[in-house]
Enzyme design. Structure first.
Site, short mmCIF file in Angstrom:
data_model
loop_
_atom_site.label_atom_id
_atom_site.label_comp_id
_atom_site.label_asym_id
_atom_site.label_seq_id
_atom_site.Cartn_x
_atom_site.Cartn_y
_atom_site.Cartn_z
N ASP A 69 9.02 -3.08 -3.30
CA ASP A 69 8.05 -2.71 -3.74
C ASP A 69 8.13 -2.82 -5.40
O ASP A 69 9.18 -2.81 -5.76
CB ASP A 69 7.71 -1.21 -3.49
CG ASP A 69 6.47 -0.53 -4.19
OD1 ASP A 69 5.59 -1.09 -4.32
OD2 ASP A 69 6.70 0.68 -4.57
N ASP A 77 5.82 -1.04 -8.29
CA ASP A 77 5.31 0.36 -9.01
C ASP A 77 6.03 1.53 -8.29
O ASP A 77 5.83 1.79 -7.03
CB ASP A 77 4.07 0.50 -9.11
CG ASP A 77 3.42 -0.66 -9.99
OD1 ASP A 77 4.12 -1.59 -10.28
OD2 ASP A 77 2.07 -0.54 -10.17
#
Length: 357
Positions: free
Chosen positions: A11, A13
């Site tokens: 991922d 953010d």
């Protein structure tokens, strides 16, 4: 079908970079901040053989609420920073939709990673999803791979590196045929506590020599057709042990790969070993009697022949002397000492110019 690879689906953010707590958008350069230790950690994971794939949801990307240009400036800066430090992402997968759009690519749905799953690219045992949200863990579950929930305090990047690069080198093999029922457990990073029961006392002693001098733990139990002879018990034990050793070694990254020994006791025992992935045996030893204890001397060659087949190693092994017991014992001891050198972890590099063993 492509060769399966160790892949980390990461991922963005909240995992690679800090996610702004108010609007959850990194849409200006001054909002770009890396998570602690992310760069040295990604470098170590690359060295350990992992490929890196970024997988991120970016709500409304390309719309008035999140213009593409606002996204591109900090994202490109982030990618430039990673690249300048040697971090290479093999792919960047972005879902630009809102949750209400009900698209097929928004995590935890599989649309973004569909090509990896259908193309046979993923080593399901070794790959993982890394992210800070439950949707990342749900994506991992949907992909049938491991999920690691990132948190800078409780599961930071240094913790993740330790978790992914220090897996115990342990393997268990169960082999059942009409002649034998064998259970083998090896732990290459533990010593002592060997438990060996084959029904052949002298053979048990020889197997213990391999484990003791090899510096690993061995638990082995065999029920074989000894009412006929020792052939199947010895042969199948070698096949199961070789398979277990090979599985415990994994991708062999960081091992010594090679080993050699010379004289042992009053016998001249010589052993040279290469964990090459290619089975080959050169064996030179002769015996003056048909049995030592309850082990047929003709089965000594056959043991090492079968072991090299499933361990997939190149082995040159020889011994000379006047006492058959000592000759056989020197062969097993020499192999154990040589194996110890070859399986010792010395770093992270794969000891092969081919890139695979």
């Amino acid at each position: 079908m492509s060769k399966q690879q160790k892949i980390l689906f990461i991922d963005r953010d909240g995992t690679l970079i800090v996610e702004p707590p108010v609007d959850f958008q990194v849409d200006r350069l001054d909002k770009l901040k890396l998570e602690p230790y992310v760069i040295p950690s990604l470098l170590k994971l690359q060295e350990a053989g992992y490929r890196l794939v970024m997988v991120t949801n970016q709500d409304g990307l390309g719309t008035s609420s999140y213009p593409q240009a606002d996204f591109d400036a900090p994202h490109n800066m982030m990618m430039d920073i990673f690249e300048s430090q040697g971090v290479k992402f093999n792919d960047v997968l972005i879902c630009p939709h809102f949750e209400r759009d009900n698209c097929s690519c928004r995590k935890p749905k599989l649309g973004l990673v569909k090509e990896y799953l259908q193309g046979g690219k993923v080593d399901f045992k070794s790959s993982a999803v890394i992210g800070d949200r439950m949707t990342d863990l749900q994506l991992a579950e949907n992909m049938a791979i491991r999920g690691i929930q990132y948190h800078p305090q409780t599961m930071g990047w240094l913790d993740i590196v330790k978790d992914l690069t220090t897996k115990p080198r342990v393997a268990q093999v169960v082999r059942k045929t009409k002649e034998t029922d064998i259970q083998v457990l090896v732990n290459l990073d533990q010593t002592g506590g060997n438990q060996i029961e084959t029904g052949l006392g002298f053979f048990d002693h020889m197997l213990d020599q391999i484990a003791t001098h090899g510096g690993f733990q061995l638990q082995l139990k065999v029920v074989g057709d000894l009412h006929i002879d020792d052939h199947h018990t010895v042969e199948d034990t070698a096949l199961a042990l070789g398979q277990a050793l090979r599985e415990a070694l994994g991708d062999k990254r960081g091992i010594g790969r090679f080993g050699f020994t010379l004289p042992m006791d009053e016998c001249l025992a010589q052993c040279a070993l290469d964990l090459s992935g290619r089975p080959y045996l050169k064996f030179d030893a002769s015996f003056s009697r048909p049995q030592v204890g309850d082990l047929s001397t003709e089965m000594v060659y056959h043991f090492f022949r079968s072991l090299t087949d499933t361990l997939a190693c190149t082995l040159h092994l020889s011994s000379s002397g006047d006492n058959d017991h000592h000759i056989i014992e020197s062969l097993f001891k020499a192999f154990g000492r040589t194996l110890r050198q070859a399986i010792t972890v010395q770093g992270n590099d794969l000891p092969s110019s081919k890139g695979v063993l």
